[in-house]
Design a protein around this motif. Structure first.
Motif, short mmCIF file in Angstrom:
data_model
loop_
_atom_site.label_atom_id
_atom_site.label_comp_id
_atom_site.label_asym_id
_atom_site.label_seq_id
_atom_site.Cartn_x
_atom_site.Cartn_y
_atom_site.Cartn_z
N ASN A 171 0.70 -1.13 -0.11
CA ASN A 171 0.02 0.22 0.24
C ASN A 171 0.85 1.22 -0.02
O ASN A 171 1.76 1.46 0.99
N TYR A 173 0.54 5.57 -0.78
CA TYR A 173 -0.31 6.80 -1.31
C TYR A 173 0.29 7.90 -0.54
O TYR A 173 0.50 8.08 0.54
N PRO A 174 0.54 9.13 -1.48
CA PRO A 174 0.52 9.26 -3.03
C PRO A 174 1.33 8.35 -3.53
O PRO A 174 2.09 8.08 -2.90
N LEU A 175 1.04 8.17 -4.97
CA LEU A 175 2.06 7.30 -5.71
C LEU A 175 3.55 7.90 -5.61
O LEU A 175 3.47 9.42 -5.74
N GLN A 181 5.39 2.62 -11.31
CA GLN A 181 4.87 1.25 -11.29
C GLN A 181 5.16 0.51 -12.45
O GLN A 181 5.38 1.04 -13.61
N TRP A 195 9.31 11.25 -2.83
CA TRP A 195 8.44 12.18 -3.24
C TRP A 195 9.03 13.48 -3.52
O TRP A 195 9.96 13.94 -2.36
N GLU A 199 3.98 17.84 -2.28
CA GLU A 199 3.02 16.27 -2.09
C GLU A 199 2.40 16.38 -0.69
O GLU A 199 2.76 16.80 0.44
N ASN A 203 -2.89 12.30 4.07
CA ASN A 203 -3.34 11.17 3.85
C ASN A 203 -2.41 9.96 3.24
O ASN A 203 -2.72 9.02 2.72
N PHE A 204 -1.15 10.32 3.67
CA PHE A 204 0.01 9.49 3.34
C PHE A 204 -0.42 8.23 4.04
O PHE A 204 -0.37 7.95 5.06
#
Length: 254
Positions: A171, A173-175, A181, A195, A199, A203-204
């Protein structure tokens, strides 16, 4: 006399002008978090600082000072970024290394302040299957800038996460900006994630799984036993040594 007075005034103005342009400015922050197989993480942060010409002597003097603390550097530089940006409850092994001054242009030069520490309780661990452990980063450990939506990676900053070899990311987030990928939509064999500026971090999310080998499982078991019963084991060993010594004494002088 009027000419001398005018010259003196000009000299004072020049000196004041030089002092007005004397400053330190933080230009870039690189935060690298090294995850492992525990609830702590090793963090290395590097702060790039621009040093004006008129401030170079002050920086060199402060760098040569012995045991100049973080607070001392903050006061000397007027910069508040010399702080832990990954912090939950406690830290240890904090070190601060002010780097050499490198002249780059007529206006001044750059120096790097590197600080390293161990941040505790920033990761939670869950045993999800035999010898399989899922590690989840707690985004409440972030200590970056706050915006209306929550914490945000500043425009002058970069965040890197390094994983142990063999980790399986489940998991994120964010990408990340790096790496991309693969064609299966995952990050197989990737151990470095980055990152860049701007960014959102509110909600990391970042989780990964590590599969222990049978040898690691045995080592983990005994480590847990020692952590839980270490004092009792120590007392038992002391008692055993005393009993053996008494027995040897009795056999020797009987």
């Amino acid at each position: 006399m009027r000419i001398n007075g005018a010259l003196a005034a000009i000299m004072i103005m020049l000196l004041l002008s030089q002092q007005a342009h004397a400053y330190f400015n933080a230009t870039y922050l690189n935060t690298t978090v090294l995850f492992n197989t525990s609830t702590s993480a090793h963090v290395v942060e590097t702060l790039e600082i621009f040093v004006s010409n008129s401030s170079e002597s002050q920086y060199l003097q402060d760098r040569g000072a012995i045991n100049l603390s973080v607070a001392g550097w903050e006061n000397a530089l007027g910069i508040t970024l010399l702080q832990q940006h990954i912090y939950k409850a406690t830290i240890s092994n904090f070190t601060l290394l002010p780097g050499p001054l490198v002249d780059t242009n007529p206006k001044g030069g750059y120096a790097f302040m590197t600080f390293s520490y161990i941040a505790y309780n920033v990761i939670s661990v869950q045993n999800i299957a035999p010898r399989r452990f899922e590690y989840t980063f707690n985004n409440q450990a972030f200590n970056f800038e706050h915006a209306a939506s929550g914490q945000v990676l500043p425009s002058y900053a970069r965040l890197n996460i390094l994983l142990p070899k063999g980790s399986e990311v489940v998991n994120v987030y964010p990408l990340p900006d790096y790496p991309s990928q693969n064609f299966l939509g995952n990050y197989t064999n990737a151990t470095t994630f980055s990152w860049y500026a701007g960014e959102p971090l509110s909600n990391f999310a970042f989780s990964y799984i590590i599969q222990e080998s049978p040898t690691q499982e045995v080592g983990t078991y005994f480590t847990q036993v020692y952590d839980s019963y270490g004092s009792l084991i120590y007392i038992g060993l002391v008692i055993l040594i005393v009993v053996i010594a008494l027995y040897a004494y009795v056999k020797l002088f009987r």
